[in-house]
Design a protein around this motif. Structure first.
Motif, short mmCIF file in Angstrom:
data_model
loop_
_atom_site.label_atom_id
_atom_site.label_comp_id
_atom_site.label_asym_id
_atom_site.label_seq_id
_atom_site.Cartn_x
_atom_site.Cartn_y
_atom_site.Cartn_z
N THR A 224 0.84 -1.20 0.00
CA THR A 224 0.00 0.00 0.00
C THR A 224 0.87 1.25 0.00
OG1 THR A 224 -1.86 -1.08 1.11
CG2 THR A 224 -1.71 1.31 1.33
N VAL A 225 1.89 1.27 0.85
CA VAL A 225 2.80 2.42 0.90
C VAL A 225 3.46 2.61 -0.47
CG1 VAL A 225 4.91 3.34 1.93
CG2 VAL A 225 3.24 2.16 3.37
N ALA A 226 3.93 1.52 -1.05
CA ALA A 226 4.59 1.61 -2.36
C ALA A 226 3.64 2.12 -3.43
CB ALA A 226 5.15 0.24 -2.74
N LYS A 227 2.41 1.64 -3.39
CA LYS A 227 1.41 2.07 -4.38
C LYS A 227 1.12 3.56 -4.28
CE LYS A 227 -3.61 1.64 -5.06
NZ LYS A 227 -4.82 0.87 -4.68
N VAL A 228 0.87 4.04 -3.08
CA VAL A 228 0.52 5.45 -2.91
C VAL A 228 1.70 6.34 -3.28
CG1 VAL A 228 -0.17 7.21 -1.24
CG2 VAL A 228 -1.27 4.96 -1.21
N GLU A 229 2.91 5.96 -2.87
CA GLU A 229 4.08 6.77 -3.23
C GLU A 229 4.32 6.76 -4.74
OE1 GLU A 229 7.37 5.53 -0.86
OE2 GLU A 229 6.57 6.40 0.98
N MET A 230 4.06 5.63 -5.37
CA MET A 230 4.19 5.56 -6.83
C MET A 230 3.21 6.50 -7.50
SD MET A 230 3.32 2.35 -9.31
CE MET A 230 1.57 2.71 -9.12
N PHE A 231 1.96 6.51 -7.03
CA PHE A 231 0.97 7.42 -7.59
C PHE A 231 1.41 8.88 -7.42
CE2 PHE A 231 -3.03 4.52 -7.13
CZ PHE A 231 -2.65 3.83 -8.27
N ARG A 232 1.90 9.20 -6.24
CA ARG A 232 2.29 10.59 -5.97
C ARG A 232 3.41 11.05 -6.91
NH1 ARG A 232 2.46 9.89 0.59
NH2 ARG A 232 0.22 10.17 0.99
N ALA A 233 4.31 10.15 -7.25
CA ALA A 233 5.46 10.53 -8.08
C ALA A 233 5.18 10.44 -9.58
CB ALA A 233 6.66 9.64 -7.74
N THR A 234 4.26 9.56 -9.99
CA THR A 234 4.13 9.26 -11.43
C THR A 234 2.74 9.51 -11.99
OG1 THR A 234 3.61 6.91 -11.04
CG2 THR A 234 5.95 7.51 -11.24
N ASP A 235 1.81 9.99 -11.16
CA ASP A 235 0.49 10.36 -11.67
C ASP A 235 0.58 11.80 -12.17
OD1 ASP A 235 -2.28 10.15 -12.19
OD2 ASP A 235 -2.76 11.09 -10.28
N THR A 236 1.02 11.96 -13.40
CA THR A 236 1.33 13.26 -13.96
C THR A 236 0.27 13.74 -14.93
OG1 THR A 236 2.60 12.27 -15.76
CG2 THR A 236 3.80 12.80 -13.73
N GLY A 237 0.32 15.01 -15.27
CA GLY A 237 -0.63 15.55 -16.22
C GLY A 237 -0.49 14.92 -17.60
#
Length: 317
Positions: A224-237
């Motif tokens: 879960t931690v890895a998933k959320v941190e991945m989203f924060r870094a790579t969920d781009t415009g």
């Protein structure tokens, strides 16, 4: 199979009369319904409706493929998610009616020794689409942000470099004209365990159950931690994530196809057939987290303990 794990079938029995897969029954003989956990509907899509909608959407997928061939468009569909989230099954429905000459599925094994010493993205660039091709990644470069990070198969510095480079890598793909679509298939904790149990008893699915899968049961919060941190870094415009709630596999498959088709203006598109994707099932990463995931990520230390001492050894497959 790791005997340290609690038996997946504790307290359950198996009804093998289902045409699709064995059904797990509770102590009272009723089928278990873990798919309802954190799910917006109380009924699954019925098979007849599913088959009808799937056919309509697969006809539209053929139109999309024809458009790509005629225009030279290049399309990448990244399918990620926790183990047993339904990535492979959805890709199969995406591609089962397409012409295999211009539609490929990429599912890479662990890196070779030579690949492990290359630039991380290098082995993925070899599989990028040529003009007119559709390429579906059944797991992708995001392995580094998920299983490699949690299981310690990469170092902290390698992981941090990935998070820096990944948005730039994807931006270059898009600048070069590639259409990039990223799906995250989201399964709830109880439903994941149920699917592992079914894999354990179903002879045609047993190959899907690995030691790493079983380890993931006890590492839910780490993932879960890895998933959320991945989203924060790579969920781009330029390359946003689209989350698909996949506890109901049939509905997830339909909505994923609908979402892909809805975002591309291909020739002879039937908008009435495609329809608008269901926002209760599919949508932006910041709207469809599983219950408690944001809180878990906020409370957990960074980096994960699995990586503290540097990279470990990759699993067998």
């Amino acid at each position: 199979m790791n005997e340290a794990h609690r038996p997946l079938l504790d307290g359950l029995t198996v009804d093998e009369s289902s045409p699709e897969q064995p059904v797990l029954l509770d102590a009272s003989g009723r089928s278990i319904a873990t798919w309802r956990e954190n799910y917006p509907y109380d009924r699954k899509v019925r098979r007849k409706d599913y088959e009808r909608q799937k056919r309509v959407l697969q006809i539209e997928m053929l139109k999309l493929q024809r458009w790509a061939r005629d225009t030279g468009a290049r399309l990448i569909v990244v399918c990620e998610g926790r183990d047993a989230a339904g990535k492979g099954g959805t890709i199969h429905r995406f591609t089962e009616r397409l012409n295999p000459r211009s539609a490929r599925v990429v599912a890479l094994d662990k890196p070779t020794g030579r690949e492990a010493g290359q630039w991380y993205f290098q082995r993925y660039t070899a599989h990028l689409p040529a003009p007119g091709e559709l390429v579906f990644f059944d797991r992708s470069w995001y392995n580094r942000a998920g299983v490699e990070r949690v299981m310690g198969y990469c170092s902290t510095s390698q992981y941090e470099l990935f998070l820096q480079q990944c948005p730039r890598f994807e931006e270059m793909l898009i600048e070069d004209g590639i259409v990039l679509v990223k799906f995250w298939f989201s399964v709830s904790r109880s439903e994941q365990r149920t699917r592992f149990a079914i894999r354990q008893v179903d002879p045609v699915r047993q190959w899907k159950l690995s030691a790493t899968d079983l380890d993931s049961l006890d590492r839910w919060d780490d993932y879960t931690v890895a998933k959320v941190e991945m989203f924060r870094a790579t969920d781009t415009g330029h390359a946003p994530w689209t989350v698909v709630k996949s506890n109901d596999k049939r509905r997830a498959r339909l909505e994923a196809m609908r979402s892909l088709l809805a975002r591309i203006d291909y020739t002879s598109k039937d908008c009435a057939a495609v329809r608008t994707p269901d926002p209760l099932v599919i949508g932006p990463a910041d709207t469809l987290l599983e219950a408690g995931e944001e809180d878990t990520a906020a409370l957990s230390p960074t980096p994960l303990a699995a990586h503290a001492e540097g990279p470990g050894k990759h699993p067998a497959g």
